[in-house]
Write a protein that holds these residues in place. Structure first.
Motif, PDB file in Angstrom:
ATOM      1  N   GLU A 168     -91.976 -17.868 -92.090  1.00 35.93           N
ATOM      2  CA  GLU A 168     -90.846 -17.787 -91.177  1.00 35.93           C
ATOM      3  C   GLU A 168     -90.188 -16.416 -91.212  1.00 35.93           C
ATOM      4  OE1 GLU A 168     -87.228 -20.069 -92.086  1.00 35.93           O
ATOM      5  OE2 GLU A 168     -87.145 -20.594 -89.969  1.00 35.93           O
ATOM      6  N   ILE A 169     -89.714 -15.995 -90.040  1.00 34.83           N
ATOM      7  CA  ILE A 169     -88.838 -14.829 -89.917  1.00 34.83           C
ATOM      8  C   ILE A 169     -87.499 -15.368 -89.457  1.00 34.83           C
ATOM      9  CG2 ILE A 169     -88.387 -12.689 -88.669  1.00 34.83           C
ATOM     10  CD1 ILE A 169     -91.414 -12.299 -88.496  1.00 34.83           C
ATOM     11  N   GLY A 217     -95.439  -8.556 -88.856  1.00 38.97           N
ATOM     12  CA  GLY A 217     -94.229  -9.260 -89.284  1.00 38.97           C
ATOM     13  C   GLY A 217     -93.000  -8.374 -89.348  1.00 38.97           C
ATOM     14  N   GLU A 218     -93.137  -7.182 -89.921  1.00 39.78           N
ATOM     15  CA  GLU A 218     -91.990  -6.279 -90.028  1.00 39.78           C
ATOM     16  C   GLU A 218     -91.504  -5.839 -88.650  1.00 39.78           C
ATOM     17  OE1 GLU A 218     -91.114  -1.928 -91.867  1.00 39.78           O
ATOM     18  OE2 GLU A 218     -92.185  -3.324 -93.170  1.00 39.78           O
ATOM     19  N   THR A 273     -91.878  -7.475 -85.911  1.00 38.45           N
ATOM     20  CA  THR A 273     -91.292  -8.653 -85.274  1.00 38.45           C
ATOM     21  C   THR A 273     -89.855  -8.845 -85.735  1.00 38.45           C
ATOM     22  OG1 THR A 273     -93.460  -9.699 -85.075  1.00 38.45           O
ATOM     23  CG2 THR A 273     -91.544 -11.144 -84.932  1.00 38.45           C
ATOM     24  N   GLU A 274     -89.614  -8.709 -87.029  1.00 38.14           N
ATOM     25  CA  GLU A 274     -88.249  -8.860 -87.541  1.00 38.14           C
ATOM     26  C   GLU A 274     -87.325  -7.778 -86.991  1.00 38.14           C
ATOM     27  OE1 GLU A 274     -85.805  -9.430 -91.725  1.00 38.14           O
ATOM     28  OE2 GLU A 274     -87.981  -9.328 -91.765  1.00 38.14           O
ATOM     29  N   THR A 279     -83.299 -14.251 -88.696  1.00 35.30           N
ATOM     30  CA  THR A 279     -82.266 -13.226 -88.539  1.00 35.30           C
ATOM     31  C   THR A 279     -80.996 -13.902 -88.045  1.00 35.30           C
ATOM     32  OG1 THR A 279     -82.901 -12.740 -86.257  1.00 35.30           O
ATOM     33  CG2 THR A 279     -83.957 -11.419 -87.987  1.00 35.30           C
ATOM     34  N   SER A 321     -84.958 -17.322 -85.181  1.00 35.52           N
ATOM     35  CA  SER A 321     -85.999 -17.480 -86.196  1.00 35.52           C
ATOM     36  C   SER A 321     -87.286 -17.921 -85.533  1.00 35.52           C
ATOM     37  CB  SER A 321     -85.569 -18.496 -87.255  1.00 35.52           C
ATOM     38  OG  SER A 321     -85.408 -19.769 -86.682  1.00 35.52           O
ATOM     39  N   LEU A 351     -99.153 -11.727 -89.466  1.00 35.89           N
ATOM     40  CA  LEU A 351     -97.795 -11.418 -89.931  1.00 35.89           C
ATOM     41  C   LEU A 351     -97.796 -10.247 -90.902  1.00 35.89           C
ATOM     42  CD1 LEU A 351     -96.084 -14.882 -90.207  1.00 35.89           C
ATOM     43  CD2 LEU A 351     -95.646 -13.056 -88.576  1.00 35.89           C
ATOM     44  N   GLU A 379     -83.903  -8.345 -84.714  1.00 39.23           N
ATOM     45  CA  GLU A 379     -82.609  -7.707 -85.005  1.00 39.23           C
ATOM     46  C   GLU A 379     -82.115  -6.902 -83.807  1.00 39.23           C
ATOM     47  OE1 GLU A 379     -80.711  -8.237 -87.537  1.00 39.23           O
ATOM     48  OE2 GLU A 379     -82.031  -9.054 -89.072  1.00 39.23           O
ATOM     49  N   THR A 411     -91.047 -19.825 -86.883  1.00 37.27           N
ATOM     50  CA  THR A 411     -91.929 -20.366 -87.907  1.00 37.27           C
ATOM     51  C   THR A 411     -93.351 -20.247 -87.380  1.00 37.27           C
ATOM     52  OG1 THR A 411     -90.215 -21.914 -88.605  1.00 37.27           O
ATOM     53  CG2 THR A 411     -92.459 -22.382 -89.316  1.00 37.27           C
ATOM     54  N   HIS A 421     -90.249 -20.831 -81.975  1.00 32.76           N
ATOM     55  CA  HIS A 421     -89.138 -19.879 -81.917  1.00 32.76           C
ATOM     56  C   HIS A 421     -87.854 -20.661 -81.671  1.00 32.76           C
ATOM     57  CE1 HIS A 421     -88.284 -15.493 -81.328  1.00 32.76           C
ATOM     58  NE2 HIS A 421     -87.125 -16.026 -81.006  1.00 32.76           N
TER      59      HIS A 421
END
Length: 170
Positions: free
Chosen positions: A2-3, A121-122, A124-125, A5, A105, A117, A129, A107, A88
């Protein structure tokens, strides 16, 4: 996997929901995402990259839940179900201090979730943000709350002065 924020926004949950679900206005404020469709359970959306999200794929998730003004949730698949799936979720919660907590978020699951990811993944995060911050700026601008968090007083003229906005000094 999961991501997750979150951001606190100086606007009502109704305003945050309105900004989030007005997909036609995304060009005006959202640098990462373009969405076509309606925020209604069962609807199919087209989610495409915006100008600041080069290289991200376009996908067609199905809306699982659209509970105004509290939650928007969709499920998307890359190519076929079970290969790379993402659920999402956007949640909007009123806080005791008059602000709104907005969380975004996703999953991830499927055979390719872990390797993709690791690669994306980074980014995406960072994208989540950026969208959170842009949504906050848009919602706060609509409600007209001052950026510094201080209230403003509007003094209407009475024939002796012009209409003036006077911010309270801190």
């Amino acid at each position: 996997m999961e991501i997750f924020t979150a951001i606190d926004i100086d606007a009502s949950p109704e305003t945050v929901w309105s900004v989030l679900t007005d997909f036609d206005a995304y060009d005006d404020w959202n640098p990462r995402t373009r969405i076509t469709g309606r925020a209604e359970a069962g609807e199919r959306l087209v989610v495409a990259p915006g100008p600041d999200a080069k290289g991200m794929p376009t996908f067609r998730p199905r809306v699982l839940r659209a509970d105004e003004p509290a939650e928007l949730r969709w499920l998307g698949h890359r190519y076929v179900r079970g290969l790379f799936d993402g659920e999402h979720t956007f949640t909007i919660e009123e806080r005791d201090d008059g602000r709104t907590r907005f969380t975004q978020s996703e999953t991830f699951g499927g055979l390719l979730a872990r390797p993709l990811l690791r690669l994306y993944g980074e980014d995406t995060e960072v994208g989540f943000e950026a969208v959170n911050a842009a949504l906050a700026e848009r919602a706060e601008g609509i409600e007209g709350r001052p950026d510094d968090g201080r209230p403003e007083i509007r003094i209407d003229g009475n024939g002796h002065s012009a209409d003036t906005e006077v911010p309270l000094s801190g």
